[in-house]
Design a protein around this motif. Structure first.
Motif, mmCIF file in Angstrom:
data_model
loop_
_atom_site.group_PDB
_atom_site.id
_atom_site.type_symbol
_atom_site.label_atom_id
_atom_site.label_comp_id
_atom_site.label_asym_id
_atom_site.label_seq_id
_atom_site.Cartn_x
_atom_site.Cartn_y
_atom_site.Cartn_z
ATOM 1 N N TYR A 1 -7.498 2.770 4.355
ATOM 2 C CA TYR A 1 -8.906 3.179 4.459
ATOM 3 C C TYR A 1 -9.360 3.112 5.916
ATOM 4 O O TYR A 1 -10.041 4.013 6.400
ATOM 5 C CB TYR A 1 -9.793 2.279 3.591
ATOM 6 C CG TYR A 1 -11.247 2.700 3.599
ATOM 7 C CD1 TYR A 1 -11.702 3.668 2.712
ATOM 8 C CD2 TYR A 1 -12.156 2.133 4.497
ATOM 9 C CE1 TYR A 1 -13.025 4.073 2.711
ATOM 10 C CE2 TYR A 1 -13.476 2.527 4.499
ATOM 11 C CZ TYR A 1 -13.914 3.504 3.608
ATOM 12 O OH TYR A 1 -15.227 3.907 3.632
ATOM 13 N N ARG A 2 -8.955 2.058 6.596
ATOM 14 C CA ARG A 2 -9.329 1.932 8.006
ATOM 15 C C ARG A 2 -8.718 3.059 8.834
ATOM 16 O O ARG A 2 -9.403 3.676 9.673
ATOM 17 C CB ARG A 2 -8.877 0.575 8.561
ATOM 18 C CG ARG A 2 -9.348 0.324 10.006
ATOM 19 C CD ARG A 2 -9.096 -1.090 10.445
ATOM 20 N NE ARG A 2 -7.678 -1.357 10.668
ATOM 21 C CZ ARG A 2 -6.919 -2.107 9.894
ATOM 22 N NH1 ARG A 2 -7.440 -2.659 8.800
ATOM 23 N NH2 ARG A 2 -5.653 -2.321 10.170
ATOM 24 N N LYS B 1 -10.914 2.189 -0.968
ATOM 25 C CA LYS B 1 -11.106 1.134 0.036
ATOM 26 C C LYS B 1 -10.636 -0.215 -0.504
ATOM 27 O O LYS B 1 -10.046 -1.017 0.232
ATOM 28 C CB LYS B 1 -12.580 1.054 0.440
ATOM 29 C CG LYS B 1 -12.855 0.046 1.541
ATOM 30 C CD LYS B 1 -14.314 0.084 1.975
ATOM 31 C CE LYS B 1 -14.554 -0.884 3.126
ATOM 32 N NZ LYS B 1 -15.962 -0.830 3.602
ATOM 33 N N HIS B 2 -10.875 -0.445 -1.785
ATOM 34 C CA HIS B 2 -10.473 -1.716 -2.398
ATOM 35 C C HIS B 2 -8.962 -1.820 -2.520
ATOM 36 O O HIS B 2 -8.377 -2.866 -2.241
ATOM 37 C CB HIS B 2 -11.119 -1.835 -3.785
ATOM 38 C CG HIS B 2 -10.655 -3.029 -4.561
ATOM 39 N ND1 HIS B 2 -11.047 -4.315 -4.236
ATOM 40 C CD2 HIS B 2 -9.829 -3.130 -5.645
ATOM 41 C CE1 HIS B 2 -10.477 -5.165 -5.084
ATOM 42 N NE2 HIS B 2 -9.734 -4.473 -5.940
ATOM 43 N N GLU C 1 0.823 -1.202 0.000
ATOM 44 C CA GLU C 1 0.000 0.000 0.000
ATOM 45 C C GLU C 1 0.862 1.259 0.000
ATOM 46 O O GLU C 1 0.535 2.254 -0.660
ATOM 47 C CB GLU C 1 -0.955 -0.004 1.203
ATOM 48 C CG GLU C 1 -2.021 -1.081 1.111
ATOM 49 C CD GLU C 1 -3.098 -0.937 2.183
ATOM 50 O OE1 GLU C 1 -3.368 0.201 2.607
ATOM 51 O OE2 GLU C 1 -3.674 -1.970 2.586
ATOM 52 N N TYR D 1 -6.616 0.127 -0.913
ATOM 53 C CA TYR D 1 -5.880 0.428 0.321
ATOM 54 C C TYR D 1 -6.706 0.067 1.561
ATOM 55 O O TYR D 1 -7.154 0.951 2.287
ATOM 56 C CB TYR D 1 -5.555 1.916 0.394
ATOM 57 C CG TYR D 1 -4.726 2.478 -0.723
ATOM 58 C CD1 TYR D 1 -3.343 2.330 -0.738
ATOM 59 C CD2 TYR D 1 -5.322 3.191 -1.755
ATOM 60 C CE1 TYR D 1 -2.577 2.871 -1.749
ATOM 61 C CE2 TYR D 1 -4.558 3.745 -2.774
ATOM 62 C CZ TYR D 1 -3.184 3.577 -2.766
ATOM 63 O OH TYR D 1 -2.431 4.115 -3.767
ATOM 64 N N PRO D 2 -6.962 -1.203 1.819
ATOM 65 C CA PRO D 2 -7.816 -1.560 2.963
ATOM 66 C C PRO D 2 -7.274 -1.070 4.308
ATOM 67 O O PRO D 2 -8.044 -0.600 5.154
ATOM 68 C CB PRO D 2 -7.875 -3.093 2.905
ATOM 69 C CG PRO D 2 -6.708 -3.497 2.044
ATOM 70 C CD PRO D 2 -6.518 -2.381 1.066
ATOM 71 N N TYR D 3 -5.958 -1.163 4.512
ATOM 72 C CA TYR D 3 -5.379 -0.700 5.777
ATOM 73 C C TYR D 3 -5.492 0.821 5.881
ATOM 74 O O TYR D 3 -5.929 1.358 6.904
ATOM 75 C CB TYR D 3 -3.912 -1.117 5.879
ATOM 76 C CG TYR D 3 -3.184 -0.482 7.052
ATOM 77 C CD1 TYR D 3 -3.192 -1.082 8.306
ATOM 78 C CD2 TYR D 3 -2.492 0.727 6.905
ATOM 79 C CE1 TYR D 3 -2.545 -0.500 9.386
ATOM 80 C CE2 TYR D 3 -1.839 1.311 7.971
ATOM 81 C CZ TYR D 3 -1.872 0.701 9.210
ATOM 82 O OH TYR D 3 -1.233 1.294 10.270
#
Length: 222
Positions: A167-168, A160-161, A125, A163-165
Motif C-alpha cells: 500500500y505504501r 491497506k490492512h 505479502e 498489504y501495508p508495505y
C-alpha cells in the motif's frame, strides 16, 4: 502555494464503465490546458500497441515479470466483476485530449521502479498477492457487489490492512510522485504566461484523496 485550485482530480475506478464516461465528460466540459494520466511511458506505449504480457512471457522476465502478471490478473478479475477492462478510462482520456488538441502528460512512477519495490516486499505479502493473482481466493464477485463506489473504498481499506508495505509503495509513494509532477505542470503553465491554468488529472480513485491533500499543501515533506 495551493496547487489544487489549478488541478481537477478525477478519481476513477479502473474497472468501471461510469468512470470512462465521466472522464470524457469532464475533459470536454473543462477544456483544460493540460490532461495528466496515471501512466508512465512504458505502460503508455504498451496500451498504445495493445501489448499483453502472457504467463510464458512473464516467466522469461523472471521475478518482476511474474509479479506484474499477478497484478494484471487481479485487475482482470475486477474488470470481469464490473464489466470493463482495466485502463479504459485512461484510453478515453488519451483519445479525448488528442481530439481536442490538449497536451497530454504522463505523471506516474516508472513501472520498472514500482516492480523493483514490489519485488522487495515481505514474503507474506508477495505470496498472498500471487495467490490472489491466480484466483485462489479473490474476495470479490459480481454477486457480492452492492454500490460499486462503496465496494471500491472497502477494497482499498482491505488492501491497506492486508498489504501495508505494498500500500505504501503502490499508493502513498506514487501519490507523492504524481503530486510533484502535477505541480511541475502547473508551474510550467504559469511560467508560460497562463494566468489561470487548468489541469485535469485522471487517476485511480484510491489516489485522489492523497494527491489532493498534497496539492493543497498539506502533509508534503520536501
Amino acid at each position: 502555494m495551493n496547487y489544487l485550485r489549478y488541478v481537477k482530480i478525477v478519481g476513477t475506478m479502473h474497472v468501471s464503465p461510469k468512470s470512462r464516461e465521466e472522464v470524457a465528460r469532464i475533459i470536454i466540459n473543462e477544456r483544460p490546458h493540460a490532461v495528466a494520466i496515471e501512466l508512465d511511458r512504458a505502460r503508455f506505449l504498451a496500451m498504445e500497441t495493445n501489448v499483453e504480457l502472457t504467463l510464458q512471457d512473464s516467466l522469461r522476465l523472471g521475478r518482476r515479470g511474474v509479479i506484474n502478471y499477478a497484478l494484471a490478473k487481479v485487475e482482470e478479475k475486477l474488470g470481469e466483476a464490473f464489466g470493463m477492462s482495466p485502463g479504459e478510462e485512461m484510453r478515453t482520456a488519451i483519445e479525448v485530449s488528442r481530439s481536442l488538441g490538449i497536451p497530454l502528460y504522463l505523471i506516474d512512477e516508472d513501472i520498472n521502479l514500482i516492480l523493483a519495490k514490489i519485488a522487495s516486499a515481505p514474503l507474506r505479502e508477495k505470496l498472498l498477492m500471487a495467490l490472489e493473482g491466480l484466483s485462489v481466493f479473490l474476495p470479490l464477485g459480481r454477486a457480492e457487489l452492492g454500490d460499486p463506489l462503496e465496494e471500491y473504498r472497502a477494497m482499498m481499506v482491505e488492501f491497506k490492512h492486508r498489504y501495508p508495505y505494498l500500500y505504501r509503495v503502490l499508493v502513498e509513494e506514487r501519490n507523492e510522485i504524481m503530486a510533484r509532477n502535477l505541480m511541475a505542470i502547473v508551474d510550467s503553465l504559469l511560467s508560460a504566461g497562463v494566468k489561470k491554468p487548468r489541469v485535469v488529472a485522471v487517476v485511480g480513485l484510491g489516489h485522489k484523496p492523497g494527491i489532493e491533500r498534497l496539492l493543497n499543501g498539506r502533509y508534503f515533506y520536501m
